[in-house]
Scaffold this motif. Structure first.
Motif, PDB file in Angstrom:
ATOM      1  N   ALA A 162      -7.446  19.993 -16.343  1.00 23.26           N
ATOM      2  CA  ALA A 162      -8.595  19.517 -15.573  1.00 23.26           C
ATOM      3  C   ALA A 162      -8.237  18.234 -14.842  1.00 23.26           C
ATOM      4  O   ALA A 162      -7.503  17.384 -15.355  1.00 23.26           O
ATOM      5  N   VAL A 163      -8.757  18.085 -13.622  1.00 24.04           N
ATOM      6  CA  VAL A 163      -8.385  16.968 -12.736  1.00 24.04           C
ATOM      7  C   VAL A 163      -9.633  16.200 -12.325  1.00 24.04           C
ATOM      8  O   VAL A 163     -10.690  16.786 -12.078  1.00 24.04           O
ATOM      9  N   PHE A 164      -9.489  14.887 -12.235  1.00 24.32           N
ATOM     10  CA  PHE A 164     -10.535  14.038 -11.664  1.00 24.32           C
ATOM     11  C   PHE A 164      -9.867  12.977 -10.806  1.00 24.32           C
ATOM     12  O   PHE A 164      -8.849  12.389 -11.208  1.00 24.32           O
ATOM     13  N   THR A 165     -10.408  12.738  -9.605  1.00 23.11           N
ATOM     14  CA  THR A 165      -9.880  11.697  -8.717  1.00 23.11           C
ATOM     15  C   THR A 165     -11.021  10.806  -8.249  1.00 23.11           C
ATOM     16  O   THR A 165     -12.180  11.240  -8.160  1.00 23.11           O
TER      17      THR A 165
ATOM     18  N   ALA B 140       0.850  -1.186   0.000  1.00 18.24           N
ATOM     19  CA  ALA B 140       0.000   0.000   0.000  1.00 18.24           C
ATOM     20  C   ALA B 140       0.890   1.241   0.000  1.00 18.24           C
ATOM     21  O   ALA B 140       1.954   1.250   0.635  1.00 18.24           O
ATOM     22  N   GLY B 141       0.471   2.268  -0.691  1.00 16.11           N
ATOM     23  CA  GLY B 141       1.264   3.488  -0.778  1.00 16.11           C
ATOM     24  C   GLY B 141       2.116   3.584  -2.023  1.00 16.11           C
ATOM     25  O   GLY B 141       2.709   4.628  -2.298  1.00 16.11           O
ATOM     26  N   THR B 142       2.183   2.500  -2.807  1.00 19.26           N
ATOM     27  CA  THR B 142       2.909   2.570  -4.084  1.00 19.26           C
ATOM     28  C   THR B 142       2.178   3.560  -4.991  1.00 19.26           C
ATOM     29  O   THR B 142       0.967   3.458  -5.190  1.00 19.26           O
ATOM     30  N   THR B 143       2.921   4.507  -5.531  1.00 19.94           N
ATOM     31  CA  THR B 143       2.320   5.592  -6.317  1.00 19.94           C
ATOM     32  C   THR B 143       3.034   5.692  -7.653  1.00 19.94           C
ATOM     33  O   THR B 143       4.267   5.761  -7.701  1.00 19.94           O
ATOM     34  N   ARG B 144       2.271   5.695  -8.744  1.00 16.32           N
ATOM     35  CA  ARG B 144       2.835   5.730 -10.099  1.00 16.32           C
ATOM     36  C   ARG B 144       2.139   6.814 -10.923  1.00 16.32           C
ATOM     37  O   ARG B 144       0.937   6.978 -10.865  1.00 16.32           O
ATOM     38  N   GLY B 145       2.936   7.509 -11.749  1.00 13.72           N
ATOM     39  CA  GLY B 145       2.367   8.521 -12.643  1.00 13.72           C
ATOM     40  C   GLY B 145       3.091   9.856 -12.486  1.00 13.72           C
ATOM     41  O   GLY B 145       4.105   9.937 -11.798  1.00 13.72           O
TER      42      GLY B 145
ATOM     43  N   THR C 211      -7.452  -6.721  -8.361  1.00 11.77           N
ATOM     44  CA  THR C 211      -7.568  -7.059  -6.946  1.00 11.77           C
ATOM     45  C   THR C 211      -6.974  -5.921  -6.140  1.00 11.77           C
ATOM     46  O   THR C 211      -6.028  -5.253  -6.581  1.00 11.77           O
ATOM     47  N   GLY C 212      -7.543  -5.651  -4.977  1.00 16.87           N
ATOM     48  CA  GLY C 212      -7.070  -4.562  -4.138  1.00 16.87           C
ATOM     49  C   GLY C 212      -7.900  -3.301  -4.334  1.00 16.87           C
ATOM     50  O   GLY C 212      -9.055  -3.343  -4.770  1.00 16.87           O
ATOM     51  N   ARG C 213      -7.283  -2.171  -4.056  1.00 19.13           N
ATOM     52  CA  ARG C 213      -7.998  -0.895  -4.113  1.00 19.13           C
ATOM     53  C   ARG C 213      -6.990   0.209  -4.375  1.00 19.13           C
ATOM     54  O   ARG C 213      -5.859   0.175  -3.863  1.00 19.13           O
ATOM     55  N   ILE C 214      -7.393   1.207  -5.168  1.00 19.68           N
ATOM     56  CA  ILE C 214      -6.482   2.310  -5.486  1.00 19.68           C
ATOM     57  C   ILE C 214      -7.200   3.657  -5.353  1.00 19.68           C
ATOM     58  O   ILE C 214      -8.418   3.739  -5.414  1.00 19.68           O
ATOM     59  N   PHE C 215      -6.379   4.682  -5.182  1.00 18.35           N
ATOM     60  CA  PHE C 215      -6.818   6.064  -5.372  1.00 18.35           C
ATOM     61  C   PHE C 215      -6.263   6.496  -6.718  1.00 18.35           C
ATOM     62  O   PHE C 215      -5.054   6.490  -6.933  1.00 18.35           O
ATOM     63  N   GLY C 216      -7.156   6.816  -7.654  1.00 19.21           N
ATOM     64  CA  GLY C 216      -6.722   7.206  -8.987  1.00 19.21           C
ATOM     65  C   GLY C 216      -6.809   8.704  -9.189  1.00 19.21           C
ATOM     66  O   GLY C 216      -7.708   9.365  -8.656  1.00 19.21           O
TER      67      GLY C 216
ATOM     68  N   GLY D 151      -3.443  12.287 -18.517  1.00 18.90           N
ATOM     69  CA  GLY D 151      -2.457  11.709 -17.605  1.00 18.90           C
ATOM     70  C   GLY D 151      -3.103  10.783 -16.598  1.00 18.90           C
ATOM     71  O   GLY D 151      -4.163  11.079 -16.035  1.00 18.90           O
ATOM     72  N   ASN D 152      -2.454   9.653 -16.363  1.00 23.72           N
ATOM     73  CA  ASN D 152      -2.971   8.618 -15.475  1.00 23.72           C
ATOM     74  C   ASN D 152      -1.998   8.407 -14.320  1.00 23.72           C
ATOM     75  O   ASN D 152      -0.786   8.307 -14.517  1.00 23.72           O
ATOM     76  N   ALA D 153      -2.543   8.345 -13.098  1.00 23.46           N
ATOM     77  CA  ALA D 153      -1.722   8.053 -11.914  1.00 23.46           C
ATOM     78  C   ALA D 153      -2.573   7.306 -10.908  1.00 23.46           C
ATOM     79  O   ALA D 153      -3.800   7.444 -10.885  1.00 23.46           O
ATOM     80  N   PHE D 154      -1.924   6.516 -10.077  1.00 22.58           N
ATOM     81  CA  PHE D 154      -2.667   5.832  -9.014  1.00 22.58           C
ATOM     82  C   PHE D 154      -1.767   5.608  -7.811  1.00 22.58           C
ATOM     83  O   PHE D 154      -0.540   5.578  -7.907  1.00 22.58           O
TER      84      PHE D 154
END
Length: 483
Positions: free
Chosen positions: A101-104, A64-69, A83-88, A120-123
């Motif tokens: 423009a941003v969406f989370t 948990a806490g791995t962040t990419r983008g 599987t699991g859960r992310i904040f995108g 742009g994609n990040a999670f």
């Protein structure tokens, strides 16, 4: 944490144009769960673009806490959690008014999101052992990385509120080094290629697209449609649309042995190459058709009338239409009696009037003029409005007229007597001449293009304005009615 079960399949728009969040039905019991992660028919019914995925990638994240983008790639993506859960977090990095423009959102296996090219994609993972899945519509290659656009995860302007502060998260050094929004070069849109750019319609398209950097123009000397090697010289993945304004239009010459070969080479074989390129690369193909695909016996010719060409030119245009109709994303724009910059009937009549010549002009062929500025505007409207693909008649509006009627009006508008024009039948005009057969009635109803939101100008008004412009009376005689 288990995903929410039994949600109905549904879609939710976001503040970023083209980015859509989906709820997915997940069915579970004491053994685990099952879902249809991607179901083309159902997703298309919800409005998801038929984006043609070709590769599936999965990012596995142990902690948990791995962040990419934040990475914007030159292809579309359908993203879900296996599987699991992310904040995108998604940021629009495309050139245009929505840049920045941003969406989370938090995503678990019961949700998915569609991300268009250039967004742009990040999670950030919120659980250990999270797998993040990408369904993409282009094959990854090392060379493609040069087309990425990047944004720093900590960009202040984007204001992304990461659940786990970035100083406590697991990031790569590359992601830490990405630029802030003020320094990002937006991803340019895909290109539009105009073929036949030096013809009457091509010149009008040049004018209509003036100032648009992402439109390319190719004349015959730039792109030989009959040479298979020409199609290998471009990265077609960078194109959104091809407008084929090129054609063999020498109606009478097409009846000769050499003309027949040339007409089939340009109007059919070359169009087949274009259709293959468009299909393989998911490009929208705009192809200009002609009233000559019909025999002219009907009072008017709707878009769905079966082909009945009289001569070689019409036969090749009908064959080209049949080829283009197999391209998934296509507009066939059927027109008649084209008038623009270059040799054409109106300029020929104006020249004859200025020289005091009293011509004999056919009076039993009926149709409407099509001015290239309106033809170009209609094509651009179809592309920009997202009108349903298919065949559209596109001429100027107003009462149909004969060629003799048009000639008489040209004489009047240039200060000469309409009576100088003598009307004759097609049979009489072409007596003892080598000529291709012509449709007697070329009227194309305009209901469909009007229903798509485009209203062509009145032909009589356009004719008056056209003859008020420079050079109306000094053109050489026209040899055909091509575009």
């Amino acid at each position: 944490m288990a995903p929410e079960f039994s949600k109905p399949l549904s879609s939710h728009p976001t503040p970023i144009p083209g980015v859509v969040l989906y709820d997915l039905p997940v069915h579970g019991d004491n053994r685990g769960w099952f879902k249809e992660n991607w179901q083309r028919e159902k997703m298309l019914a919800l409005g998801l673009p038929d984006f043609g995925p070709v590769q599936n990638n999965i990012s596995f994240n142990e902690k948990a806490g791995t962040t990419r983008g934040i990475h914007a790639e030159p292809w579309d993506k359908y993203i879900s959690v296996a599987t699991g859960r992310i904040f995108g977090a998604w940021v629009d990095l495309r050139e245009g008014p929505s840049f920045g423009a941003v969406f989370t959102a938090e995503l678990d296996p019961s949700q998915a999101i569609f991300i268009p090219r250039g967004v742009g994609n990040a999670f950030q993972t919120l659980e250990d052992n999270t797998a993040y899945s990408y369904l993409v519509n282009d094959h990854w290659s090392a060379g493609a990385q040069g087309q990425y656009t990047f944004l720093n995860l900590a960009d202040e302007a984007s204001g992304i509120d990461w659940p786990i502060p970035l100083e406590q998260a697991e990031l790569s050094e590359k992601d830490r080094a990405h630029p802030r929004l003020a320094d990002v070069v937006p991803m340019a849109p895909k290109k539009t290629l105009v073929l036949g750019a030096d013809g009457q319609l091509g010149k009008a398209l040049r004018a209509a697209f003036a100032g648009r950097e992402h439109v390319e123009f190719a004349a015959r000397s730039d792109f030989d449609l009959t040479d298979p090697a020409a199609y290998a010289g471009r990265n077609w993945k960078n194109y959104a649309a091809i407008i084929n304004a090129a054609a063999y239009t020498a109606v009478d010459d097409a009846e000769s042995p050499e003309g027949r070969k040339a007409a089939w080479a340009i109007n059919v074989s070359a169009v087949t190459h274009l259709a293959r390129v468009a299909t393989e690369n998911r490009i929208t193909l705009v192809h200009v058709s002609s009233d000559y695909v019909f025999d002219g016996t009907a009072a008017e010719h709707p878009e769905d009338e079966p082909f009945s060409p009289l001569g070689v030119y019409g036969q090749t245009k009908a064959a080209g239409d049949a080829v283009v109709s197999a391209v998934p994303a296509h507009y066939i724009v059927r027109t008649s009696w084209v008038i623009g910059e270059g040799k054409n009937f109106v300029r020929t009549m104006a020249s004859l009037a200025e020289r005091g010549i009293s011509p004999a002009v056919v009076n039993d062929q009926i149709g409407r003029l099509t001015f290239t500025e309106d033809l170009a505007a209609g094509i651009i409207h179809l592309l920009s409005s997202g009108a349903p693909y298919g065949v559209y008649n596109l001429t100027n509006d107003g009462d149909p007229a004969s060629w003799a009627d048009v000639a008489g009006r040209v004489y009047e508008l240039t200060g000469h007597a309409a009576a100088a024009v003598t009307g004759v039948s097609t049979e009489e005009y072409f007596k003892d001449k080598q000529a291709a057969p012509r449709p007697k009635n070329s009227v194309l109803p305009l209901d469909k293009i009007k229903a798509a939101g485009f209203a062509p100008a009145d032909a009589a008004e356009r004719l008056s304005a056209y003859l008020g412009g420079p050079g109306a009376g000094n053109a050489a005689a026209a040899q055909d009615m091509g575009y």
